[in-house]
Design a protein around this motif. Structure first.
Motif, PDB file in Angstrom:
ATOM      1  N   ILE A  27     -12.660 -13.635   5.590  1.00 16.46           N
ATOM      2  CA  ILE A  27     -12.578 -14.377   4.296  1.00 16.46           C
ATOM      3  C   ILE A  27     -11.298 -14.295   3.609  1.00 16.46           C
ATOM      4  CG2 ILE A  27     -13.694 -12.383   3.060  1.00 16.46           C
ATOM      5  CD1 ILE A  27     -14.921 -14.499   1.185  1.00 16.46           C
ATOM      6  N   ARG A  28     -10.848 -12.981   3.570  1.00 19.61           N
ATOM      7  CA  ARG A  28      -9.582 -12.739   3.054  1.00 19.61           C
ATOM      8  C   ARG A  28      -8.250 -13.644   3.554  1.00 19.61           C
ATOM      9  NH1 ARG A  28      -8.922 -11.902  -1.068  1.00 19.61           N
ATOM     10  NH2 ARG A  28     -10.644 -10.406  -0.829  1.00 19.61           N
ATOM     11  N   GLY A  29      -8.582 -14.202   4.752  1.00 19.82           N
ATOM     12  CA  GLY A  29      -7.496 -14.975   5.278  1.00 19.82           C
ATOM     13  C   GLY A  29      -7.567 -16.285   4.747  1.00 19.82           C
ATOM     14  N   SER A  30      -9.060 -16.762   4.491  1.00 22.11           N
ATOM     15  CA  SER A  30      -9.260 -18.208   4.326  1.00 22.11           C
ATOM     16  C   SER A  30      -9.031 -18.297   2.846  1.00 22.11           C
ATOM     17  CB  SER A  30     -10.616 -18.348   4.645  1.00 22.11           C
ATOM     18  OG  SER A  30     -11.531 -17.583   3.800  1.00 22.11           O
ATOM     19  N   ILE A  31      -9.084 -17.368   1.966  1.00 21.57           N
ATOM     20  CA  ILE A  31      -8.953 -17.674   0.419  1.00 21.57           C
ATOM     21  C   ILE A  31      -7.722 -17.000  -0.179  1.00 21.57           C
ATOM     22  CG2 ILE A  31     -11.382 -17.816   0.371  1.00 21.57           C
ATOM     23  CD1 ILE A  31     -11.393 -14.708  -1.024  1.00 21.57           C
ATOM     24  N   SER A  32      -6.721 -16.315   0.633  1.00 18.68           N
ATOM     25  CA  SER A  32      -5.612 -15.663   0.135  1.00 18.68           C
ATOM     26  C   SER A  32      -4.128 -16.530   0.493  1.00 18.68           C
ATOM     27  CB  SER A  32      -5.395 -14.341   0.760  1.00 18.68           C
ATOM     28  OG  SER A  32      -6.394 -13.557   0.447  1.00 18.68           O
ATOM     29  N   PRO A  33      -3.288 -16.286  -0.465  1.00 17.19           N
ATOM     30  CA  PRO A  33      -2.189 -17.106  -0.159  1.00 17.19           C
ATOM     31  C   PRO A  33      -1.449 -16.530   0.965  1.00 17.19           C
ATOM     32  CG  PRO A  33      -1.747 -15.758  -2.329  1.00 17.19           C
ATOM     33  CD  PRO A  33      -3.368 -15.607  -1.889  1.00 17.19           C
ATOM     34  N   GLU A  34      -0.492 -17.394   1.511  1.00 14.77           N
ATOM     35  CA  GLU A  34       0.244 -16.988   2.678  1.00 14.77           C
ATOM     36  C   GLU A  34       0.974 -15.863   2.575  1.00 14.77           C
ATOM     37  OE1 GLU A  34       2.260 -20.201   4.273  1.00 14.77           O
ATOM     38  OE2 GLU A  34       0.406 -21.370   4.957  1.00 14.77           O
ATOM     39  N   THR A  35       1.399 -15.667   1.304  1.00 12.35           N
ATOM     40  CA  THR A  35       2.216 -14.498   1.030  1.00 12.35           C
ATOM     41  C   THR A  35       1.671 -13.177   0.720  1.00 12.35           C
ATOM     42  OG1 THR A  35       2.537 -15.338  -1.369  1.00 12.35           O
ATOM     43  CG2 THR A  35       4.049 -16.297  -0.058  1.00 12.35           C
ATOM     44  N   ILE A  36       0.284 -13.006   0.742  1.00 14.82           N
ATOM     45  CA  ILE A  36      -0.166 -11.697   0.547  1.00 14.82           C
ATOM     46  C   ILE A  36       0.268 -10.738   1.445  1.00 14.82           C
ATOM     47  CG2 ILE A  36      -2.339 -12.392   1.965  1.00 14.82           C
ATOM     48  CD1 ILE A  36      -3.714 -10.763  -0.289  1.00 14.82           C
ATOM     49  N   SER A  37       0.605  -9.417   1.122  1.00 17.86           N
ATOM     50  CA  SER A  37       1.137  -8.521   1.904  1.00 17.86           C
ATOM     51  C   SER A  37       0.016  -7.779   2.499  1.00 17.86           C
ATOM     52  CB  SER A  37       1.945  -7.674   1.153  1.00 17.86           C
ATOM     53  OG  SER A  37       1.203  -6.755   0.290  1.00 17.86           O
ATOM     54  N   PRO A  38       0.327  -7.100   3.556  1.00 17.60           N
ATOM     55  CA  PRO A  38      -0.526  -6.398   4.323  1.00 17.60           C
ATOM     56  C   PRO A  38      -1.156  -5.103   3.400  1.00 17.60           C
ATOM     57  CG  PRO A  38       0.972  -6.697   5.818  1.00 17.60           C
ATOM     58  CD  PRO A  38       1.571  -7.230   4.419  1.00 17.60           C
ATOM     59  N   ILE A  39      -0.253  -4.702   2.402  1.00 16.55           N
ATOM     60  CA  ILE A  39      -0.695  -3.377   1.858  1.00 16.55           C
ATOM     61  C   ILE A  39      -1.838  -4.040   0.817  1.00 16.55           C
ATOM     62  CG2 ILE A  39       0.135  -1.950  -0.112  1.00 16.55           C
ATOM     63  CD1 ILE A  39       2.920  -1.795   1.292  1.00 16.55           C
ATOM     64  N   TYR A  77      -2.950   2.835  -1.312  1.00 17.58           N
ATOM     65  CA  TYR A  77      -2.322   1.493  -1.225  1.00 17.58           C
ATOM     66  C   TYR A  77      -1.678   1.058  -2.579  1.00 17.58           C
ATOM     67  CZ  TYR A  77      -4.229   1.457   3.377  1.00 17.58           C
ATOM     68  OH  TYR A  77      -4.517   1.747   4.715  1.00 17.58           O
ATOM     69  N   ALA A  78      -2.545   1.446  -3.585  1.00 19.73           N
ATOM     70  CA  ALA A  78      -1.942   0.781  -4.919  1.00 19.73           C
ATOM     71  C   ALA A  78      -0.531   1.647  -5.144  1.00 19.73           C
ATOM     72  CB  ALA A  78      -3.026   1.287  -6.103  1.00 19.73           C
ATOM     73  N   ARG A  79      -0.081   2.925  -4.766  1.00 21.49           N
ATOM     74  CA  ARG A  79       0.932   3.658  -4.937  1.00 21.49           C
ATOM     75  C   ARG A  79       2.118   3.114  -3.896  1.00 21.49           C
ATOM     76  NH1 ARG A  79      -2.402   8.025  -5.497  1.00 21.49           N
ATOM     77  NH2 ARG A  79      -2.296   8.500  -3.110  1.00 21.49           N
ATOM     78  N   LEU A  80       1.669   2.827  -2.937  1.00 20.31           N
ATOM     79  CA  LEU A  80       2.579   2.265  -2.028  1.00 20.31           C
ATOM     80  C   LEU A  80       3.165   0.907  -2.229  1.00 20.31           C
ATOM     81  CD1 LEU A  80       4.207   2.516   0.918  1.00 20.31           C
ATOM     82  CD2 LEU A  80       2.002   1.621   2.066  1.00 20.31           C
ATOM     83  N   TRP A  81       2.539   0.000  -2.671  1.00 21.53           N
ATOM     84  CA  TRP A  81       2.667  -1.167  -3.494  1.00 21.53           C
ATOM     85  C   TRP A  81       3.535  -1.183  -4.619  1.00 21.53           C
ATOM     86  CZ3 TRP A  81       3.693  -5.564  -1.463  1.00 21.53           C
ATOM     87  CH2 TRP A  81       3.763  -6.621  -2.054  1.00 21.53           C
ATOM     88  N   ALA A  82       3.216  -0.218  -5.526  1.00 28.51           N
ATOM     89  CA  ALA A  82       3.849  -0.039  -6.678  1.00 28.51           C
ATOM     90  C   ALA A  82       5.497   0.246  -6.314  1.00 28.51           C
ATOM     91  CB  ALA A  82       3.206   0.963  -7.639  1.00 28.51           C
ATOM     92  N   ASP A  83       5.325   1.457  -5.361  1.00 32.36           N
ATOM     93  CA  ASP A  83       6.751   1.725  -4.915  1.00 32.36           C
ATOM     94  C   ASP A  83       7.601   0.731  -4.312  1.00 32.36           C
ATOM     95  OD1 ASP A  83       6.274   4.246  -5.721  1.00 32.36           O
ATOM     96  OD2 ASP A  83       5.595   4.962  -3.626  1.00 32.36           O
ATOM     97  N   MET A  84       7.095  -0.134  -3.535  1.00 34.04           N
ATOM     98  CA  MET A  84       7.478  -1.488  -2.822  1.00 34.04           C
ATOM     99  C   MET A  84       8.000  -2.217  -3.662  1.00 34.04           C
ATOM    100  SD  MET A  84       6.389  -2.334   0.803  1.00 34.04           S
ATOM    101  CE  MET A  84       6.666  -1.471   2.226  1.00 34.04           C
ATOM    102  N   MET A  85       7.346  -2.626  -4.913  1.00 29.02           N
ATOM    103  CA  MET A  85       7.514  -3.801  -5.878  1.00 29.02           C
ATOM    104  C   MET A  85       9.023  -3.143  -6.795  1.00 29.02           C
ATOM    105  SD  MET A  85       5.894  -6.496  -5.767  1.00 29.02           S
ATOM    106  CE  MET A  85       6.314  -7.076  -7.179  1.00 29.02           C
ATOM    107  N   GLU A  86       8.837  -1.653  -7.125  1.00 27.44           N
ATOM    108  CA  GLU A  86       9.878  -0.946  -7.973  1.00 27.44           C
ATOM    109  C   GLU A  86      11.252  -1.352  -7.272  1.00 27.44           C
ATOM    110  OE1 GLU A  86      10.689   3.072 -10.239  1.00 27.44           O
ATOM    111  OE2 GLU A  86       9.654   3.037  -8.277  1.00 27.44           O
ATOM    112  N   LYS A  87      11.296  -0.987  -6.184  1.00 24.75           N
ATOM    113  CA  LYS A  87      12.338  -1.010  -5.093  1.00 24.75           C
ATOM    114  C   LYS A  87      13.072  -2.535  -4.989  1.00 24.75           C
ATOM    115  CE  LYS A  87      11.487   3.001  -2.317  1.00 24.75           C
ATOM    116  NZ  LYS A  87      11.266   3.422  -0.988  1.00 24.75           N
TER     117      LYS A  87
END
Length: 258
Positions: free
Chosen positions: A67-79, A95-105
């Protein structure tokens, strides 16, 4: 004698044909093996790029088959996928911390490029970023947003009511949206100032300069800056409710998102 010669030639043709077939099978197996090896290498490179283990990336790929692949945008990240489907709170926090670090960078990279762009604009003569004649005082003209960007993706239209001064939350929201526009070229934004009606237009120009507004966004009308008292009245907003962000759907409907 002639018959024997013909049989000999026939046998040679059979041997040659079998040899060629065997060679083709070997070549095919080698090609498949190389393709398989390439796929493995690509998967390894992908999981490293996202800071994930091979097992984590494999789980992401498996989740995207459901279901995640069917309803999510193509740009959704693995994290994001792994975070949404976290198996426990510790995993969700990881995963929240990992994503926050990536977005900050990534934000740091975007802003560094924006500063370089600002300097390049100054080098061109530092022409006015906006034309005062483009400022509007009426309520927003809402039109359906079924238009598509040059990439073929649908345009996302946002409206934000904010203040020129005295609203730290407004300033933060504006910077978030402007940064998002640099990354997402399909995002369009109309900014309405609740406290600009009794001030000279030059104040809005100075606001644009202070917030490092991209002149090309204004020129292409992806970003508009507007007097906003009529919008405040239309949506019955007071300044304590700012910033107020709205999203325009494909039918022209407006829904507050924050």
């Amino acid at each position: 004698m002639n018959l024997i010669f013909k049989r000999h030639v026939f046998l040679m043709l059979i041997v040659a044909s079998n040899t060629s077939f065997a060679a083709d099978k070997i070549t095919s197996k080698e090609t498949q093996s190389k393709a398989s090896d390439s796929a493995v290498i690509q998967t390894e490179q992908k999981h490293l790029m996202w800071g994930l283990s091979i097992a984590e990336y494999a789980r992401y790929e498996e989740l995207m088959k459901g279901i995640r692949g069917s309803i999510s945008p193509e740009t959704i990240s693995p994290i994001e996928v792994l975070g949404i489907h976290a198996q426990n709170e510790a995993e969700r926090q990881k995963y929240a911390r990992l994503w926050a670090d990536m977005m900050e960078k990534d934000t740091e990279r975007v802003l560094a490029f924006q500063r370089a762009y600002d300097q390049a604009w100054k080098d061109k003569g530092n022409r006015p970023l906006i034309e005062i004649s483009q400022l509007k005082s009426q309520s927003p003209s809402i039109t359906p947003t079924a238009a598509t960007h040059s990439s073929g993706l649908p345009v996302t239209k946002m409206i934000v009511a904010t203040k020129l001064d005295g609203c730290a939350a407004c300033d933060k929201k504006i910077q978030q949206l402007l940064t998002s526009m640099l990354v997402d070229k399909t995002l369009h934004l109309d900014v309405y100032f609740s406290d600009s009606s009794d001030k000279p237009n030059s104040v809005i120009r100075q606001w644009a300069i202070s917030n490092r507004v991209d002149a090309e966004m204004l020129k292409s009308r992806r970003l508009t800056l507007n007097h906003g008292q009529s919008l405040m009245n239309q949506y019955q907003l007071d300044e304590k409710q700012l910033p107020a962000t709205f999203k325009v759907d494909n039918n022209g409907g407006v829904k507050r998102v924050e």
